[in-house]
Structure formats: structure tokens, C-alpha cells
Design a protein around this motif. Structure first.
Motif, PDB file in Angstrom:
ATOM      1  N   CYS A  15      -4.691  10.213   3.157  1.00  8.35           N
ATOM      2  CA  CYS A  15      -4.228   9.920   4.518  1.00  8.35           C
ATOM      3  C   CYS A  15      -2.947  10.690   4.850  1.00  8.35           C
ATOM      4  O   CYS A  15      -1.905  10.474   4.210  1.00  8.35           O
ATOM      5  N   ARG A  54      -7.680  -2.253   9.788  1.00 16.52           N
ATOM      6  CA  ARG A  54      -8.375  -1.547   8.714  1.00 16.52           C
ATOM      7  C   ARG A  54      -7.825  -0.143   8.518  1.00 16.52           C
ATOM      8  O   ARG A  54      -8.265   0.576   7.630  1.00 16.52           O
ATOM      9  N   THR A  55      -6.911   0.278   9.377  1.00 14.33           N
ATOM     10  CA  THR A  55      -6.384   1.632   9.283  1.00 14.33           C
ATOM     11  C   THR A  55      -5.152   1.649   8.383  1.00 14.33           C
ATOM     12  O   THR A  55      -4.467   0.641   8.228  1.00 14.33           O
ATOM     13  N   GLN A  58      -0.518   0.663   6.534  1.00 10.08           N
ATOM     14  CA  GLN A  58      -0.046  -0.603   7.079  1.00 10.08           C
ATOM     15  C   GLN A  58       1.246  -0.902   6.332  1.00 10.08           C
ATOM     16  O   GLN A  58       1.255  -0.969   5.099  1.00 10.08           O
TER      17      GLN A  58
END
Length: 92
Positions: A15, A54-55, A58
Motif C-alpha cells: 500500500c 476495509r481500506t 487505518q
């Protein structure tokens, strides 16, 4: 100068926003617990239960859901991030 806040960040290795959040926190000399949800379904479910999202990333500061990279970058731009990072977590 070490920061007082307890920071937890849920991430995945691939990510770009996670990498950016790590870089920003590193520039603030803020230590954080990095929880990889990319390969751990239990931790992914824990993250979803905590914030509903859900991304990744966090980010939690002293158990308060901050959001993702855009949210932490906005706090930094507004001059609010340093204050959060300097607050010690509440004692139980």
C-alpha cells in the motif's frame, strides 16, 4: 524527541498510502505498532470491527480512530497532529 502517544496503524506491505503514513510518522519521530492485515484475516477483522473500514492504512492514536493517510496528512497541515502525538494515552 520521542512522542508520548500510543499509535497503532493497520497496513499492507503493498500500500502506497501506508508507506506515506509511515514516512510522515517517522518524520515526526513517532513510534507506532504496525499491524499487517494483508496476510492475517484475524487482524483484518479486528480492524474492521474497530473502525468499520476495509481500506488501509487505518490509524489510531491513543485508541481514537484517525482514519487514513489523507486524514493524518490533513491533521499535520492544520498543525493538529503534533498535539495528538504528544498526548500520553489515558491510563485505565
Amino acid at each position: 524527541m520521542a512522542r508520548a502517544a500510543k499509535i497503532v496503524m493497520y497496513t499492507t506491505p503493498w500500500c502506497g498510502y501506508c508507506a506515506a503514513a509511515k514516512k510522515l510518522l517517522g518524520s515526526k519521530q513517532a513510534a507506532y505498532d504496525d499491524i499487517d492485515v494483508g496476510s492475517d484475516r484475524t487482524q483484518l477483522q479486528n480492524m474492521i470491527d474497530l473502525c468499520g473500514g476495509r481500506t488501509v492504512p487505518q490509524i489510531f492514536i491513543n485508541d481514537q480512530a484517525i482514519g487514513g493517510y489523507d486524514d493524518i496528512a490533513a491533521l499535520d497541515a492544520n498543525g493538529e497532529l503534533d498535539g495528538l502525538l504528544d498526548q500520553a494515552p489515558p491510563t485505565d
